[in-house]
Design a protein around this motif. Structure first.
Motif, PDB file in Angstrom:
ATOM      1  N   GLN A  21       4.467  -6.212   7.560  1.00  0.00           N
ATOM      2  CA  GLN A  21       4.182  -4.775   7.607  1.00  0.00           C
ATOM      3  C   GLN A  21       4.097  -4.205   6.190  1.00  0.00           C
ATOM      4  O   GLN A  21       4.564  -3.099   5.915  1.00  0.00           O
ATOM      5  CB  GLN A  21       5.277  -4.058   8.402  1.00  0.00           C
ATOM      6  N   ARG A  64       1.600  -3.014   4.374  1.00  0.00           N
ATOM      7  CA  ARG A  64       0.849  -1.771   4.191  1.00  0.00           C
ATOM      8  C   ARG A  64       1.679  -0.560   4.584  1.00  0.00           C
ATOM      9  O   ARG A  64       1.716   0.445   3.859  1.00  0.00           O
ATOM     10  CB  ARG A  64      -0.453  -1.833   4.993  1.00  0.00           C
ATOM     11  N   SER A  65       2.354  -0.622   5.734  1.00  0.00           N
ATOM     12  CA  SER A  65       3.184   0.507   6.167  1.00  0.00           C
ATOM     13  C   SER A  65       4.327   0.739   5.193  1.00  0.00           C
ATOM     14  O   SER A  65       4.648   1.884   4.849  1.00  0.00           O
ATOM     15  CB  SER A  65       3.727   0.257   7.579  1.00  0.00           C
ATOM     16  N   TRP A 108       4.437  -0.048   2.057  1.00  0.00           N
ATOM     17  CA  TRP A 108       3.911   0.450   0.788  1.00  0.00           C
ATOM     18  C   TRP A 108       3.585   1.940   0.882  1.00  0.00           C
ATOM     19  O   TRP A 108       3.879   2.705  -0.047  1.00  0.00           O
ATOM     20  CB  TRP A 108       2.664  -0.340   0.401  1.00  0.00           C
ATOM     21  N   MET A 109       2.997   2.364   1.986  1.00  0.00           N
ATOM     22  CA  MET A 109       2.686   3.786   2.164  1.00  0.00           C
ATOM     23  C   MET A 109       3.968   4.616   2.195  1.00  0.00           C
ATOM     24  O   MET A 109       4.013   5.728   1.654  1.00  0.00           O
ATOM     25  CB  MET A 109       1.872   3.977   3.445  1.00  0.00           C
ATOM     26  N   GLN A 136      -2.825  -9.823  -1.844  1.00  0.00           N
ATOM     27  CA  GLN A 136      -2.153  -8.596  -1.408  1.00  0.00           C
ATOM     28  C   GLN A 136      -1.894  -7.662  -2.577  1.00  0.00           C
ATOM     29  O   GLN A 136      -2.039  -6.441  -2.458  1.00  0.00           O
ATOM     30  CB  GLN A 136      -0.845  -8.944  -0.696  1.00  0.00           C
ATOM     31  N   ALA A 181      -5.063  -5.966  -3.359  1.00  0.00           N
ATOM     32  CA  ALA A 181      -5.378  -4.982  -2.315  1.00  0.00           C
ATOM     33  C   ALA A 181      -4.562  -3.707  -2.473  1.00  0.00           C
ATOM     34  O   ALA A 181      -5.009  -2.619  -2.079  1.00  0.00           O
ATOM     35  CB  ALA A 181      -5.146  -5.592  -0.939  1.00  0.00           C
ATOM     36  N   LEU A 182      -3.380  -3.817  -3.053  1.00  0.00           N
ATOM     37  CA  LEU A 182      -2.555  -2.632  -3.303  1.00  0.00           C
ATOM     38  C   LEU A 182      -3.051  -1.842  -4.510  1.00  0.00           C
ATOM     39  O   LEU A 182      -2.550  -0.737  -4.781  1.00  0.00           O
ATOM     40  CB  LEU A 182      -1.094  -3.040  -3.527  1.00  0.00           C
TER      41      LEU A 182
END
Length: 306
Positions: A209, A211-212, A214-215, A274, A277-278
């Motif tokens: 998880q 992406r979640s 990181w947000m 990854q 992508a960040l």
């Protein structure tokens, strides 16, 4: 196999002089198993009375760490004393070739026994530890939060199995217990939130998880506090009178998100893809810093001819 010439948990800080008596009491482990040569090796020097030593406590436990059965393994652990430190531990057991082998465990904060659990209730045993690499990186020791790391032992070998699907339910349960939901605010008692969020993102990455997580970090991190990391916009070959290292006017701060992304890549929590992508391509960052450094250094030389 025994560690030749070394103690399993810690060496003496003041070794005995040649031909002299040892400066402290040394604990020794002796193991015997039918059909195998005896195992004998020093564990560590001990603190006794007012004499110098190293370990303040020493513990021994027996486990069947391998669900396939066979002989028991010995888990040794001790406390090194001192502020912010450490439980050191090692497993002694027979490997797949029936030879005695010492397998060190990563050191842990405080004085205690490493946590051993049968996570999946299948007769195996796992070590549940905190990742000490996160101490001091984004917060002081007191406010550093450590991601969970799960190790599995097979004869003579310790493996990091944190991201294996079999342990995901255990990680998710721990995440729900120790961390807020993605839409909830961080705990109000976290005075240095960036240390907490580093572990939040790392645990999220282990659960797939990223992406979640990181947000969540991007929304809540403290922008008033820098990462503590810098790079120099002036070539190191330039010597500025009165300055050691990088002169203050040329120091450039690294943002917290960038420092965190590169740290998670370095420690294996995310992949290179990854990280890119960040928004943080390590090679691109190096190229951009090199370009800035070249331009700044050229201007410096122009302003300081000769």
């Amino acid at each position: 196999m025994p560690l030749k010439g070394k103690a399993m948990l810690m060496e003496a800080s003041n070794p005995a002089p040649a031909g002299g008596e040892p400066p402290c009491t040394v604990a020794t482990l002796v193991l015997k198993a039918p059909g195998h040569p005896a195992f004998r090796q020093d564990i560590a020097p001990l603190i006794t009375g007012d004499d110098g030593g190293m370990l303040g406590t020493l513990r021994l436990a027996l486990y069947h760490l391998d669900k396939r059965g066979g002989p028991l393994q010995v888990l040794l652990s001790g406390y090194t004393m001192g502020a912010h430190c450490c439980t050191v531990a090692a497993i002694v057991g027979l490997d797949d070739t029936d030879q005695w082998r010492v397998t060190p465990l990563p050191s842990q904060d405080g004085d205690g026994t490493p946590v051993v659990l049968d996570i999946n209730h299948d007769g195996g045993r796992q070590f549940v530890l905190g990742d000490q690499q996160f101490n001091y990186v984004f917060a002081s020791y007191a406010w550093s939060v450590l991601p969970v790391v799960i190790y599995d032992y097979t004869p003579g070998t310790l493996r990091n199995v944190t991201t294996q699907p079999a342990y995901a339910p255990f990680l998710r349960a721990g995440f729900r217990r120790d961390f807020p939901a993605f839409r909830a605010p961080p705990p109000p008692d976290r005075k240095d939130i960036n240390g907490f969020l580093a572990a939040y993102v790392a645990n999220s990455a282990n659960l797939g998880q990223l992406r979640s997580g990181w947000m969540y970090m991007r929304h809540w991190y403290d922008r008033r506090v820098d990462s503590g990391q810098t790079w120099c916009a002036l070539d190191p070959s330039v010597k500025v009178r009165g300055a050691e290292g990088c002169p203050a006017p040329y120091q450039r701060k690294v943002s917290y998100p960038q420092a965190l992304a590169l740290f998670l890549l370095q420690t294996g929590y995310i992949t290179h893809a990854q990280c890119v992508a960040l928004g943080y391509d390590p090679e691109k960052i190096v190229r951009e810093q090199a370009a800035v450094q070249a331009a700044t250094t050229a201007r410096w030389h122009a302003a300081h001819p000769g």
